[in-house]
Design a protein around this motif. Structure first.
Motif, PDB file in Angstrom:
ATOM      1  N   GLY A  96       0.809  -1.212   0.000  1.00 23.85           N
ATOM      2  CA  GLY A  96       0.000   0.000   0.000  1.00 23.85           C
ATOM      3  C   GLY A  96       0.842   1.262   0.000  1.00 23.85           C
ATOM      4  O   GLY A  96       0.512   2.251  -0.682  1.00 23.85           O
ATOM      5  N   ARG A  97       1.928   1.248   0.737  1.00 26.47           N
ATOM      6  CA  ARG A  97       2.809   2.417   0.798  1.00 26.47           C
ATOM      7  C   ARG A  97       3.438   2.687  -0.573  1.00 26.47           C
ATOM      8  O   ARG A  97       3.556   3.849  -0.995  1.00 26.47           O
ATOM      9  CB  ARG A  97       3.898   2.191   1.853  1.00 26.47           C
ATOM     10  N   ARG A  98       3.845   1.624  -1.251  1.00 31.87           N
ATOM     11  CA  ARG A  98       4.431   1.813  -2.585  1.00 31.87           C
ATOM     12  C   ARG A  98       3.399   2.408  -3.542  1.00 31.87           C
ATOM     13  O   ARG A  98       3.727   3.248  -4.387  1.00 31.87           O
ATOM     14  CB  ARG A  98       4.943   0.477  -3.120  1.00 31.87           C
ATOM     15  N   MET A  99       2.158   1.968  -3.418  1.00 33.77           N
ATOM     16  CA  MET A  99       1.092   2.505  -4.258  1.00 33.77           C
ATOM     17  C   MET A  99       0.909   4.010  -4.019  1.00 33.77           C
ATOM     18  O   MET A  99       0.794   4.802  -4.957  1.00 33.77           O
ATOM     19  CB  MET A  99      -0.212   1.751  -3.974  1.00 33.77           C
ATOM     20  N   VAL A 100       0.915   4.426  -2.741  1.00 32.69           N
ATOM     21  CA  VAL A 100       0.730   5.841  -2.403  1.00 32.69           C
ATOM     22  C   VAL A 100       1.891   6.672  -2.937  1.00 32.69           C
ATOM     23  O   VAL A 100       1.691   7.770  -3.481  1.00 32.69           O
ATOM     24  CB  VAL A 100       0.586   6.002  -0.879  1.00 32.69           C
ATOM     25  N   ARG A 101       3.107   6.163  -2.814  1.00 28.53           N
ATOM     26  CA  ARG A 101       4.269   6.927  -3.301  1.00 28.53           C
ATOM     27  C   ARG A 101       4.171   7.168  -4.803  1.00 28.53           C
ATOM     28  O   ARG A 101       4.517   8.255  -5.294  1.00 28.53           O
ATOM     29  CB  ARG A 101       5.554   6.169  -2.977  1.00 28.53           C
ATOM     30  N   ARG A 102       3.736   6.153  -5.539  1.00 28.44           N
ATOM     31  CA  ARG A 102       3.622   6.330  -6.989  1.00 28.44           C
ATOM     32  C   ARG A 102       2.566   7.373  -7.330  1.00 28.44           C
ATOM     33  O   ARG A 102       2.744   8.187  -8.234  1.00 28.44           O
ATOM     34  CB  ARG A 102       3.285   4.996  -7.651  1.00 28.44           C
ATOM     35  N   LYS A 103       1.436   7.345  -6.624  1.00 34.92           N
ATOM     36  CA  LYS A 103       0.349   8.277  -6.921  1.00 34.92           C
ATOM     37  C   LYS A 103       0.688   9.712  -6.508  1.00 34.92           C
ATOM     38  O   LYS A 103       0.195  10.681  -7.103  1.00 34.92           O
ATOM     39  CB  LYS A 103      -0.926   7.826  -6.212  1.00 34.92           C
ATOM     40  N   LEU A 104       1.515   9.852  -5.490  1.00 34.80           N
ATOM     41  CA  LEU A 104       1.855  11.197  -4.999  1.00 34.80           C
ATOM     42  C   LEU A 104       2.530  12.036  -6.075  1.00 34.80           C
ATOM     43  O   LEU A 104       2.403  13.272  -6.084  1.00 34.80           O
ATOM     44  CB  LEU A 104       2.760  11.093  -3.778  1.00 34.80           C
ATOM     45  N   ARG A 105       3.248  11.434  -6.974  1.00 34.70           N
ATOM     46  CA  ARG A 105       3.960  12.183  -7.999  1.00 34.70           C
ATOM     47  C   ARG A 105       3.011  12.967  -8.896  1.00 34.70           C
ATOM     48  O   ARG A 105       3.375  14.010  -9.445  1.00 34.70           O
ATOM     49  CB  ARG A 105       4.795  11.226  -8.844  1.00 34.70           C
ATOM     50  N   SER A 106       1.804  12.447  -9.056  1.00 38.57           N
ATOM     51  CA  SER A 106       0.826  13.140  -9.922  1.00 38.57           C
ATOM     52  C   SER A 106      -0.089  14.075  -9.146  1.00 38.57           C
ATOM     53  O   SER A 106      -0.973  14.689  -9.738  1.00 38.57           O
ATOM     54  CB  SER A 106      -0.021  12.105 -10.673  1.00 38.57           C
ATOM     55  N   LEU A 107       0.124  14.191  -7.834  1.00 41.74           N
ATOM     56  CA  LEU A 107      -0.744  15.025  -7.004  1.00 41.74           C
ATOM     57  C   LEU A 107      -0.008  16.193  -6.360  1.00 41.74           C
ATOM     58  O   LEU A 107      -0.502  16.809  -5.412  1.00 41.74           O
ATOM     59  CB  LEU A 107      -1.385  14.164  -5.904  1.00 41.74           C
ATOM     60  N   GLU A 108       1.159  16.531  -6.861  1.00 42.37           N
ATOM     61  CA  GLU A 108       1.978  17.558  -6.221  1.00 42.37           C
ATOM     62  C   GLU A 108       1.291  18.917  -6.209  1.00 42.37           C
ATOM     63  O   GLU A 108       1.502  19.714  -5.287  1.00 42.37           O
ATOM     64  CB  GLU A 108       3.327  17.651  -6.926  1.00 42.37           C
TER      65      GLU A 108
END
Length: 240
Positions: A178-190
């Motif tokens: 789950g943490r890896r999923m959040v890190r990937r998505k964060l890049r598009s939500l800056e």
């Protein structure tokens, strides 16, 4: 020259026929010619050289294009090939294979017998299938137990078999996925604020099968690591 008297039937065709057949008397001078009779030797030779209609019909080769001349299909061999083709390159659950046989209109009794036999020799193993499915979907897709359970149910895996396989998942591994999923998505939500980020990231984890409490905890930790100011601006769990 001696003139012979004319026959009685002269001028009457019907009387002439009767006279020829011997039904009425006729002068001895008028005798119909005997019918020609073929020599017996010629008849025998003709019999040999000209086969009867039934012989000709028997000697005619079968037309392979005629559907009536097709051999009876081996239904078991066809069904077995369907199963082997489906298992080539990947494992399948019993229900998936049963659905394929049903779609190909394999008789139910034959399908059950072949599926049982494939289970006996280990070509069908729902327990091994469930473990392999989890191993491929949990880390790669970031799926939690709840989402994996739904997928296994759609594959026709028995709930008890699925539960045993799901119990083998390490909670720490699930959380890390789950943490890896959040890190990937964060890049598009800056460009968004923390509240928007939190709402969207929790929604992503929820669709992956994470409960609200676990999802919020993971998002809060990752935002804290990414934000120099800590977790300021985050919404509370009750606001989700």
């Amino acid at each position: 020259m001696d003139e012979r008297p004319a026959p009685d039937w002269l001028g009457d065709v019907s009387l002439g026929v009767e006279a020829w057949a011997g039904k009425t008397p006729s002068p001895s001078s008028v005798e119909p010619p005997p019918p020609s009779v073929e020599p017996s030797s010629r008849r025998r030779s003709d019999d040999v050289s000209k086969p009867t209609r039934s012989r000709r019909r028997q000697s005619r080769p079968a037309d392979p294009a005629d559907p009536k001349n097709d051999p009876e299909p081996d239904h078991e061999a066809i069904a077995r090939k369907i199963l082997l083709d489906a298992l080539t390159g990947q494992a399948r659950s019993r229900k998936e294979l049963a659905d394929k046989l049903e779609k190909k209109e394999v008789p139910a009794a034959l399908a059950t017998r072949l599926l049982d036999r494939f289970e006996e020799v280990g070509l069908i193993d729902d327990e091994a299938f469930a473990r392999a499915w989890i191993a491929s979907r949990q880390p790669g897709k970031g799926l939690a137990r709840r989402a994996l359970a739904q997928e296994l149910r759609r594959k026709g895996i028995d709930d008890d078999v699925a539960r045993d396989a799901l119990d083998e998942i390490d909670p720490d591994d699930e959380r890390e996925a789950g943490r890896r999923m959040v890190r990937r998505k964060l890049r598009s939500l800056e460009r968004f604020d923390d509240q928007t980020k939190t709402r969207r990231l929790v929604g992503v984890l929820a669709r992956k099968g994470y409960g609200a409490g676990v999802a919020y905890s993971i998002v809060r930790e990752e935002l804290a690591l990414a934000d120099d100011d800590g977790a300021g601006g985050l919404v509370s769990e009750s606001d989700l």
